[in-house]
Structures are given as C-alpha cells and as structure tokens.
Design a protein around this motif. Structure first.
Motif, PDB file in Angstrom:
ATOM      1  N   ASN A   3      -1.883  38.147  69.357  1.00  0.00           N
ATOM      2  CA  ASN A   3      -0.824  37.345  70.407  1.00  0.00           C
ATOM      3  C   ASN A   3      -0.310  36.084  69.960  1.00  0.00           C
ATOM      4  OD1 ASN A   3      -1.731  39.755  71.758  1.00  0.00           O
ATOM      5  ND2 ASN A   3      -2.761  38.577  73.106  1.00  0.00           N
ATOM      6  N   GLY A   4       0.759  35.899  69.736  1.00  0.00           N
ATOM      7  CA  GLY A   4       1.174  34.635  69.146  1.00  0.00           C
ATOM      8  C   GLY A   4       1.008  34.347  67.753  1.00  0.00           C
ATOM      9  N   THR A   5       0.409  35.014  67.000  1.00  0.00           N
ATOM     10  CA  THR A   5       0.418  35.044  65.600  1.00  0.00           C
ATOM     11  C   THR A   5       1.560  35.016  65.015  1.00  0.00           C
ATOM     12  OG1 THR A   5      -1.898  35.886  65.552  1.00  0.00           O
ATOM     13  CG2 THR A   5      -0.860  35.856  63.405  1.00  0.00           C
ATOM     14  N   SER A  59      14.080  25.598  73.328  1.00  0.00           N
ATOM     15  CA  SER A  59      13.489  24.315  73.647  1.00  0.00           C
ATOM     16  C   SER A  59      11.861  24.521  73.735  1.00  0.00           C
ATOM     17  CB  SER A  59      14.102  23.377  74.552  1.00  0.00           C
ATOM     18  OG  SER A  59      13.579  23.633  75.653  1.00  0.00           O
ATOM     19  N   VAL A  60      11.097  23.539  73.729  1.00  0.00           N
ATOM     20  CA  VAL A  60       9.901  23.692  74.307  1.00  0.00           C
ATOM     21  C   VAL A  60       9.421  22.130  75.002  1.00  0.00           C
ATOM     22  CG1 VAL A  60       7.274  24.011  73.711  1.00  0.00           C
ATOM     23  CG2 VAL A  60       9.066  25.058  72.068  1.00  0.00           C
ATOM     24  N   SER A  61       8.854  22.347  76.223  1.00  0.00           N
ATOM     25  CA  SER A  61       8.604  21.153  77.022  1.00  0.00           C
ATOM     26  C   SER A  61       7.283  21.367  77.583  1.00  0.00           C
ATOM     27  CB  SER A  61       9.606  20.804  77.779  1.00  0.00           C
ATOM     28  OG  SER A  61       9.743  21.607  78.722  1.00  0.00           O
ATOM     29  N   PHE A  62       6.522  20.442  77.836  1.00  0.00           N
ATOM     30  CA  PHE A  62       5.299  20.234  78.392  1.00  0.00           C
ATOM     31  C   PHE A  62       5.291  19.914  79.885  1.00  0.00           C
ATOM     32  CE2 PHE A  62       4.740  20.339  73.790  1.00  0.00           C
ATOM     33  CZ  PHE A  62       3.712  21.353  73.515  1.00  0.00           C
ATOM     34  N   SER A  63       4.499  20.583  80.664  1.00  0.00           N
ATOM     35  CA  SER A  63       4.394  19.900  82.144  1.00  0.00           C
ATOM     36  C   SER A  63       3.769  18.686  82.176  1.00  0.00           C
ATOM     37  CB  SER A  63       3.522  20.899  82.945  1.00  0.00           C
ATOM     38  OG  SER A  63       2.023  20.852  82.617  1.00  0.00           O
ATOM     39  N   LEU A 115       0.690  21.861  67.242  1.00  0.00           N
ATOM     40  CA  LEU A 115       0.595  23.047  66.815  1.00  0.00           C
ATOM     41  C   LEU A 115       1.156  23.913  67.953  1.00  0.00           C
ATOM     42  CD1 LEU A 115      -0.551  25.461  65.047  1.00  0.00           C
ATOM     43  CD2 LEU A 115      -2.519  25.426  66.465  1.00  0.00           C
ATOM     44  N   ILE A 116       0.775  23.742  69.199  1.00  0.00           N
ATOM     45  CA  ILE A 116       1.147  24.664  70.252  1.00  0.00           C
ATOM     46  C   ILE A 116       2.774  24.569  70.458  1.00  0.00           C
ATOM     47  CG2 ILE A 116       1.358  24.632  72.897  1.00  0.00           C
ATOM     48  CD1 ILE A 116      -1.546  23.330  72.633  1.00  0.00           C
ATOM     49  N   LYS A 117       3.321  23.464  70.121  1.00  0.00           N
ATOM     50  CA  LYS A 117       4.822  23.268  70.125  1.00  0.00           C
ATOM     51  C   LYS A 117       5.335  23.987  69.063  1.00  0.00           C
ATOM     52  CE  LYS A 117       8.746  20.104  70.682  1.00  0.00           C
ATOM     53  NZ  LYS A 117       9.071  18.966  71.316  1.00  0.00           N
ATOM     54  N   GLN A 118       4.770  24.079  67.887  1.00  0.00           N
ATOM     55  CA  GLN A 118       5.414  24.838  66.611  1.00  0.00           C
ATOM     56  C   GLN A 118       5.530  26.221  66.821  1.00  0.00           C
ATOM     57  OE1 GLN A 118       3.881  23.902  63.014  1.00  0.00           O
ATOM     58  NE2 GLN A 118       4.842  21.571  62.704  1.00  0.00           N
ATOM     59  N   LEU A 134       5.112  28.037  69.848  1.00  0.00           N
ATOM     60  CA  LEU A 134       6.151  28.453  70.984  1.00  0.00           C
ATOM     61  C   LEU A 134       7.601  28.029  70.476  1.00  0.00           C
ATOM     62  CD1 LEU A 134       3.807  27.432  73.905  1.00  0.00           C
ATOM     63  CD2 LEU A 134       4.228  29.607  72.838  1.00  0.00           C
ATOM     64  N   SER A 135       7.775  27.398  69.378  1.00  0.00           N
ATOM     65  CA  SER A 135       9.289  27.304  69.153  1.00  0.00           C
ATOM     66  C   SER A 135       9.705  28.820  68.515  1.00  0.00           C
ATOM     67  CB  SER A 135       9.482  26.143  68.139  1.00  0.00           C
ATOM     68  OG  SER A 135       8.664  26.389  67.082  1.00  0.00           O
TER      69      SER A 135
END
Ligand SMILES: *[C@@H]1O[C@H](CO)[C@@H](O)[C@H](O)[C@H]1NC(C)=O
Length: 396
Positions: free
Chosen positions: A105-107, A254-258, A287-290, A292-293
C-alpha cells in the motif's frame, strides 16, 4: 636380371641432365639458399599438419559438446512438453530490496514518481560476489528485474497452466476500472510474476546498492540488475495508447500536514532513525509529502462515495493497495468499501513508510491532509537493516 624398362632409362637420363644443369649453373649461395628454403618448407608443412590435426580435434570436441547440449535440451523439452509445470530454469533471487515502502500500500505505481523513495538492494554475497557490482556505480540508472512476491495468487502459478487460469484482462487505474489485456499493462498478476523497473543508482558499497526513485516494496526478491543505457533504452518518438495520455488523473491537488505532525514525527524518529535510509525527520517528511502527492488509494477506495450526509464517526481502514497491484484482491476491497460507506463520512487512510504508520485524509477536491504518525505495529525487526549512516559518506 631384367633389363631396365625404357621408362626407367628415360628417367635416369632426365635426372642426369638436370644434375648437369644444376652443377653448371649453381653457385654456392644459391645452393645454401635452396637448402634453407627446403628446411623452412618442411618445417612449415610440419606445422600445417599439426595445426590441422589440432583444429580437427577442437572441431570434434566442439561437435561433441554441441551434440551433448542438444541432447540435454531435447530431453528437457520432451519431458516438459508433457509436464509444463516442471519447466524450470536455473534462476533464483540474487538479492533482496530493503525499501522505505514497508507494505504494498502506497508503493508508487511507476518508478521515478517519488524521487526520495530510497531502497537498499542487498546482494546475497554467496551467490554474487561484490566484484560483480564493480562499475555499476558509474551509471546513473539501472534496470531491476524482480519477483512480485506478494501476489496473493502466487501459489496458483505452480499449477498446470490449464488449471492456473490467470486473468487475461486486468483493471487499469487510468480507465477507472476498465480492463486491458494483461500484456498491455504492467500488472503484477501475469503468467510469470516478474517485474521490471528502473531506479537511480545513488551509490554502491560492498554487496549493496543504494537506489532512489524506487517503486519496490520492502522484501522484494531481485533476479537481475542491468545498467540503463540512454542511447538504446530511451526511444525517441515511442508512442502509447490514448488511455495513457489523460493528464495526470492520479496527482492530488495538495498535501498539507496537521499542526502536531512535525513534532510527532520527531518523536517517532528516536526509534526509527537506526533503521532509516533518511538523514533526518525533515527528509522523511519530504518523502511522505512526495508519496502522498499521488493518489495511492485503490480504485474501489477512490470510487467510494464520500457521503457528506452520513453522520457516523470516522471509520478507520487499513489502506488498500494500488489498483493494478490488487486486481485479484478485489473482492476484499469491495468488502472494505461496503463497510466504509456504512460507517464513515471521511475515511482515514494509513500509509506505512520506514516502519511508521502515517494517517491521512483526502477531501473532495483532492487535498491530502496528513494527520498523525506513530510507530507501525509491523515495524521491521531485521537487525541487519542498512541505514543512512552506512551511506552518508558515499552520498556527499
Ligand atoms: C496504523 O494505525 C491504525 C490506527 O491509527 C491501526 O488501526 C492500524 O492497524 C495501524 N497499522 C499498522 C500496520 O500499524
């Protein structure tokens, strides 16, 4: 005693005349030259004969070898034409991938989509000595041939082809569930579960290669790696069907963080660092941002109606896998989907990266909000996991 025949007499006369002629015209130097050249000629003939005989030997040896090989092949194919399931070739994994993607998942669906996605390819030094990696570090990219070891239908492939019944057509994310012939896709569910990908070669050290831009899940067995050759592997003017030309349907808005995310990640880092291929929590957040984009949700997750009228609590759901990678797990996903639409208005998804459980939401407009991060329950316990420190000097 019988008188000499006229023939013999004639020969004797000829020889006598020749000798006379020679003795008249011969000087010492000519005589020496002739002797030398006769010696050379006889040496030459000797060598020619010995060369010919060794060539003959070689040819018959070669012939013998070819015959033996042909006989072996024939024996193999004869037994295999009756027992196709017994067709085997001498191939086994030469290494295993230690990837930032802890689960399927997410790969990413394609290589190089996530430039920060790192993996350490560790070769089995019993099978491939480190010397076989010499020179690889001078290439920017390499091809990787691997096994889709997490296919849930893998065991079916041991059966006779007439019984394994692999699906000829698979769902394609770009076609929103439309099907294509398996060979027109890169689906993992193929008659031979072999994957092909390309990655950036960051560094080579001993029996390990540090790669980036990978789309490989942790634990992937690797069959082979080959250098990427831009002058022959990149084809000018190559074309793809129209269904692949739709513009980026899988990119999120977009991707944003809490608010609390960064400090939660810093807390996790204390434990994660030892096994991480990243230098800092900041880099890991990058990495997380990339990752989830790109919309990494499965087809059924994406098609789920986000029912704003529903008043139930948030449902939590373990993230499904990308569509192509889950085709055969479809029934399970559809089950999840039914459950979710019953008890959720906005679903929380989980992405497991570097052994960390990252929770996020995605709203109507395709904006991703990363909520939380905590150590994953399935954190990798492999003590021999290679980490950033092993590469630090090579990466500078
Ligand atoms: C991730 O966290 C959620 C709860 O936030 C949990 O239900 C799920 O099992 C976790 N997954 C893993 C692999 O740790």
């Amino acid at each position: 005693m019988a008188a000499p025949t006229s023939e013999a007499k004639w020969l004797r006369v000829t020889i006598a005349l020749s000798l006379a002629a020679i003795s008249v015209s011969t000087t010492i130097s000519v005589y020496l030259y002739k002797r030398k050249s006769r010696a050379l000629n006889s040496k030459l003939r000797e060598l020619e004969t010995s060369l010919k005989s060794s060539l003959d030997n070689c040819a018959s040896e070669r012939q013998g070898r070819i015959k033996a090989q042909q006989a072996l092949r024939k024996a193999l194919t004869q037994s295999n034409s009756e027992n196709l399931e017994l067709t085997t070739y001498p191939m086994a994994p030469i290494g295993v991938v230690q990837s930032c993607f802890s689960t399927r998942n997410g790969t990413p669906r394609q290589p190089l989509l996530v430039p920060l996605a790192r993996a350490c390819l560790v070769f089995n030094s019993g099978r491939v000595p480190s010397a076989s990696l010499e020179g690889l570090g001078e290439f920017s990219h390499c091809w990787i041939i691997y096994v889709f070891h997490l296919n849930t239908d893998l065991e079916k492939l041991w059966k006779h082809p007439s019984k394994s019944k692999f699906k000829a057509k698979v769902r394609v994310p770009r076609l929103k569930g439309g099907r294509m012939g398996v060979f027109a896709t890169r689906s993992p569910h193929r008659p031979c579960p072999i994957g092909l990908t390309v990655a950036k070669v960051e560094a080579v050290e001993g029996n390990m290669v540090l790669l980036s831009g990978v789309d490989l899940v942790d634990g992937t067995p690797v069959l082979d790696i080959k250098p990427y050759l831009p002058y022959s592997d990149s084809i000018q003017g190559a074309t793809v069907p129209n269904w692949l030309m739709m513009d980026n349907p899988l990119a999120v808005a977009s991707v944003s963080f809490s608010v609390g995310f960064t400090s939660a990640l810093a807390d996790c880092w204390i434990v994660a660092e030892k096994k991480s291929l990243y230098s800092s929590p900041d880099e890991l957040q990058g990495l997380i941002k990339q990752v989830l984009s790109w919309d990494i949700r499965s087809l059924s997750q994406r098609n789920r109606p986000h029912d704003s009228h529903s008043v139930s609590e948030f449902g939590e759901l373990s993230h499904g896998t990308s569509d192509l990678k889950e085709d055969h797990d479809e029934a399970a996903s559809e089950h999840d989907m039914a459950q979710d639409s019953l008890n959720s208005k906005e679903v929380i998804y989980h992405l497991i990266l570097e052994g960390l459980n990252v929770s996020y939401r995605i709203n109507y407009d395709g904006n991703v909000i990363v909520e939380k991060v905590a150590p994953s329950v399935t954190m990798n316990n492999n003590k021999n996991r290679c980490n950033y420190l092993a590469w630090r000097d090579k990466l500078r």
